[in-house]
Design an enzyme around this catalytic site. Structure first.
Site, PDB file in Angstrom:
ATOM      1  N   GLY A  46       0.839  -1.193   0.000  1.00 49.72           N
ATOM      2  CA  GLY A  46       0.000   0.000   0.000  1.00 49.72           C
ATOM      3  C   GLY A  46       0.872   1.239   0.000  1.00 49.72           C
ATOM      4  N   HIS A 136      -4.718   1.720   7.811  1.00 52.89           N
ATOM      5  CA  HIS A 136      -3.329   2.191   7.923  1.00 52.89           C
ATOM      6  C   HIS A 136      -3.083   3.320   6.917  1.00 52.89           C
ATOM      7  CE1 HIS A 136       1.191   1.237   8.165  1.00 52.89           C
ATOM      8  NE2 HIS A 136       1.094   2.016   7.101  1.00 52.89           N
TER       9      HIS A 136
HETATM   10  O1  K1U Z   1       3.986   2.200   3.902  1.00 51.60           O
HETATM   11  C1  K1U Z   1       2.851   1.776   3.805  1.00 51.60           C
HETATM   12  O2  K1U Z   1       1.885   2.419   4.187  1.00 51.60           O
HETATM   13  C2  K1U Z   1       2.638   0.434   3.150  1.00 51.60           C
HETATM   14  C3  K1U Z   1       2.654  -0.706   4.125  1.00 51.60           C
HETATM   15  C4  K1U Z   1       1.236  -1.236   4.240  1.00 51.60           C
HETATM   16  C5  K1U Z   1       0.907  -2.104   5.388  1.00 51.60           C
HETATM   17  C6  K1U Z   1       1.633  -3.238   5.687  1.00 51.60           C
HETATM   18  C7  K1U Z   1       1.264  -4.040   6.742  1.00 51.60           C
HETATM   19  C8  K1U Z   1       0.152  -3.728   7.497  1.00 51.60           C
HETATM   20  C9  K1U Z   1      -0.559  -2.593   7.200  1.00 51.60           C
HETATM   21  C10 K1U Z   1      -0.195  -1.786   6.141  1.00 51.60           C
HETATM   22  C11 K1U Z   1       3.598  -1.768   3.548  1.00 51.60           C
HETATM   23  O3  K1U Z   1       3.453  -2.178   2.445  1.00 51.60           O
HETATM   24  S1  K1U Z   1       4.886  -2.301   4.536  1.00 51.60           S
HETATM   25  C12 K1U Z   1       5.690  -3.591   3.559  1.00 51.60           C
HETATM   26  C13 K1U Z   1       4.932  -4.875   3.542  1.00 51.60           C
HETATM   27  O4  K1U Z   1       3.826  -4.958   4.026  1.00 51.60           O
HETATM   28  C14 K1U Z   1       5.534  -6.080   2.966  1.00 51.60           C
HETATM   29  C15 K1U Z   1       6.743  -6.044   2.355  1.00 51.60           C
HETATM   30  C16 K1U Z   1       7.283  -7.205   1.826  1.00 51.60           C
HETATM   31  C17 K1U Z   1       6.615  -8.395   1.929  1.00 51.60           C
HETATM   32  C18 K1U Z   1       5.388  -8.450   2.557  1.00 51.60           C
HETATM   33  C19 K1U Z   1       4.842  -7.284   3.078  1.00 51.60           C
HETATM   34 ZN    ZN Z   2       2.413   3.305   6.103  1.00 55.12          ZN
END
Ligand code: K1U
Ligand code: ZN
Length: 172
Positions: A46, A136
């Site tokens: 996201g 989020h």
């Molecule tokens: O930065 C952001 O807002 C995006 C975030 C979204 C999110 C992740 C987990 C819970 C709630 C919201 C991310 O994308 S963090 C990276 C991530 O989730 C990920 C990276 C590599 C493999 C699997 C997941």
């Molecule tokens: Zn975030």
């Protein structure tokens, strides 16, 4: 399209309250394309526009990235219209809070309304990871990070770690 740099905490721009999009124009669609490219380049699921420094109420989510297939969904001016009393706990991360993951409790189910890339109003009921990710990302539009949901101690430890990492990176 363009991969843009993602702001990281404690950058004060991440605390901005983003403003509504008045009209879904080609410029907004180009922003969405850049956001999707930036999210995939950073391995995210996201991204909110403010994370690339644009204070507009736009976010993208793609929870179905499998075998290199991409299906980004854009949410413009999203609003939560209902949230369940029941809560769920998920471990969250954030591209703007690198290398920190922690459990956050949020409503387990939500209903939301938003505009899609064509400016059409859409309604959505979400649970599971989609509900968590939407909440989020919508927090970002109000200048809130997931670490703001943690205890004061955990949050200040996270900020200290992020500040130290930035200082080390700046020193080369
Ligand atoms: O930065 C952001 O807002 C995006 C975030 C979204 C999110 C992740 C987990 C819970 C709630 C919201 C991310 O994308 S963090 C990276 C991530 O989730 C990920 C990276 C590599 C493999 C699997 C997941
Ligand atoms: Zn975030």
């Amino acid at each position: 399209m363009t991969v843009r740099a993602i702001l990281t905490a404690p950058d004060p721009r991440l605390q901005a309250v983003s403003t509504d999009v008045e009209q879904v124009t080609g410029e907004i669609r180009a922003l969405i394309a850049d956001m999707a490219d930036s999210m995939y380049a950073a391995d995210g699921i996201g991204l909110a526009a403010i994370q690339i420094g644009v204070a507009k109420r736009v976010l993208v989510i793609d929870l179905d990235q499998k075998d290199g297939k991409r299906n980004p969904r854009a949410f413009i001016n999203p609003k939560i219209t209902w949230a369940s009393e029941e809560t769920a706990v998920f471990e969250e991360g954030c591209l703007s809070v690198p290398e920190i993951w922690d459990d956050v409790e949020r409503p387990a189910r939500i209903r939301a309304e938003y505009l899609d890339e064509n400016g059409e109003k859409q309604l959505l009921e979400a649970d599971g990871m989609l509900a968590t990710c939407l909440q989020h990302e919508m927090d970002h539009l109000n200048g809130v990070l997931f670490i703001d949901h943690l205890s004061r101690l955990k949050r200040s430890m996270a900020i200290r770690k992020l500040t130290k990492a930035k200082k080390l990176a700046a020193a080369g």
